[in-house]
Design an enzyme around this catalytic site. Sequence first.
Site, PDB file in Angstrom:
ATOM      1  CB  CYS A   1      -0.903   0.013   1.232  1.00 20.16           C
ATOM      2  SG  CYS A   1      -2.057  -1.376   1.301  1.00 20.16           S
TER       3      CYS A   1
ATOM      4  CD  GLU B   1      -0.079  -8.185   4.020  1.00 24.05           C
ATOM      5  OE1 GLU B   1      -0.779  -8.739   4.895  1.00 24.05           O
ATOM      6  OE2 GLU B   1      -0.558  -7.491   3.106  1.00 24.05           O
TER       7      GLU B   1
ATOM      8  CB  VAL C   1      -3.187  -8.194   0.206  1.00 22.24           C
ATOM      9  CG1 VAL C   1      -2.618  -9.588   0.405  1.00 22.24           C
ATOM     10  CG2 VAL C   1      -2.552  -7.538  -1.016  1.00 22.24           C
ATOM     11  CB  VAL C   2      -5.222  -9.295   4.631  1.00 26.68           C
ATOM     12  CG1 VAL C   2      -5.919  -9.894   5.844  1.00 26.68           C
ATOM     13  CG2 VAL C   2      -4.047 -10.173   4.207  1.00 26.68           C
TER      14      VAL C   2
ATOM     15  NE  ARG D   1      -7.514  -2.529   1.861  1.00 23.89           N
ATOM     16  CZ  ARG D   1      -8.506  -3.368   2.033  1.00 23.89           C
ATOM     17  NH1 ARG D   1      -9.704  -3.068   1.593  1.00 23.89           N
ATOM     18  NH2 ARG D   1      -8.318  -4.518   2.660  1.00 23.89           N
TER      19      ARG D   1
ATOM     20  CG  ASP E   1      -2.242  -7.812   8.219  1.00 21.73           C
ATOM     21  OD1 ASP E   1      -3.049  -7.767   7.272  1.00 21.73           O
ATOM     22  OD2 ASP E   1      -1.150  -7.216   8.200  1.00 21.73           O
TER      23      ASP E   1
END
Length: 561
Positions: A2, A77, A52-53, A49, A97
């Site tokens: 990001c 991450e 991914v999660v 952004r 996360d």
Amino acid sequence: MCGIWALFGSDECLSVQCLSAMKIAHRGPDAFRFENVNGFTNCCFGFHRLAVVDQLYGMQPIRVKKFPYLWLCYNGEIYNFKQLQEQFGFEYQTLVDGEVILHLYNRGGIEQTASMLDGVFAFILLDTANRKVFLARDTYGVRPLFKVLTDDGFLGVCSEAKGLINLKHSTSLFPKVEPFLPGHYEVLDLKPSGKVVSVEVVKFHSYKDEPLHAACDTVGNLPSGFDLETVKSNIRVLFENAVRKRLMAHRRIGCLLSGGLDSSLVAAVLLKLMKEMNIKYPLQTFAIGMENSPDLLAARKVAAHIGSEHHEVIFNSEEGIQAVEEVIFSLETYDITTVRASIGMYLVSKYIRKKTDSVVIFSGEGSDELTQGYIYFHKAPSPEEAAEESERLLKELYLFDVLRADRTTAAHGLELRVPFLDHRFTSYYLSLPAELRIPKNGIEKYLLRQSFEDSNLLPKEILWRPKEAFSDGIASVKKSWFSILQDYIDQQVDDLLLEKAAEKYPFNPPRTKESYYYRQIFEKHYPGRSSWLPHYWMPRWVEATDPSARTLKHYKSAIQE
């Protein structure tokens, strides 16, 4: 991957300043947001952004009901966020996360927060209750972070320098932009005016020390001792664990594959684990090179052996040369070997973005530095000096290979994951006796190769394939990529310009036409910012005037044999 951006204490209109944040829009192609900080008209967060999660609730700055006074903007991450939740009983509001950063900070402060995170990260954390701003960056600087801080308390923070260099401020039109050091956090006081004062900058852990989060790692305690079989087993277990934890993603995973040892090991272990985890889609692997280049040929063998969905990107010299300026703009550096090696990675990332749906991309960065993979390690005077050089290279990764890997992939909206730089894996490898880690029998990375010799993960000729620089392997054996570049540049830079190079560029003066050419382009986009590169990357212990492995005697003798 990001893009994060924040300003504190701006004297200029924020709606104008926010235009600078759009210069990193490539890092987050899925969505963007700007948000003013409550009670401060001159403080703002910006976020681009790449989802991914937790694709639904992952926008930033992250704020949760339990801690309304905390604001978080982060790029990275955190692989152990679930383990930390179990360990401390955290109640998460989202599946993001990064939310764990808020809970860790509330529990134990910034030092515990930074030390307990297993992953890659760069973040800005604002505590409005205690009027504190915190900046932090992961151990190896896998995620980038830049800042500008003026004497009167204006702070700008961004994932890339290009998002800061055109900011306006009353005391300085062009404030000094600097990279934030990896493995550090900074504490700043936030004044009622929105201005900040730096209180302290702290190194929160060293890459040589086993990280605090190792205590709750899924691997647990390893067998002790330095006998060869124990060491090889531990290396395999830790590396496989490093790949496994990086499989955390809601988007498709792919892997760069040059056919060299590092990327081939990553791809082989990755595919093995994807099968074990019953991930339904095939692993896409990506190789780039000129027609019949060594990398393309080797990558085909690996892909056939492991059974990946393999893609080849073939480029010619004209396409590579045309990409040079785009690459230097993306990199924010003029280092010779970094620019050379980045062109192939930039072009293959462009292909991945346009032609496939892979977004999370694995790669083999960090292995050469950690496992003494560079050709010049054969000339190390002693195992101890080789170990010291390995540590120096790891410390400077954020200036060279990690920078290249991040910028070339982020330029096309991809997220890179680098298991060789897993902190537990690197701390274990660096704890091994120096004599175990040196090249042996004329072969670099000997211990790493030995560790996987009986695994059948790779063909023997790939497992023991000699080291070749990425910028060399993508071209033909007869004429390397750096020779092609030099032939072209020789026509673009005349001798007189090079003679006067030291006058024009007194810091890191170019000593070759190729270096001069890159510096010209860099200064066009980032005038007066040459100090971002403290020195050029060059091999040690050898008489070399060029960073390419093909100029070294050991490499030449290996080819002749």
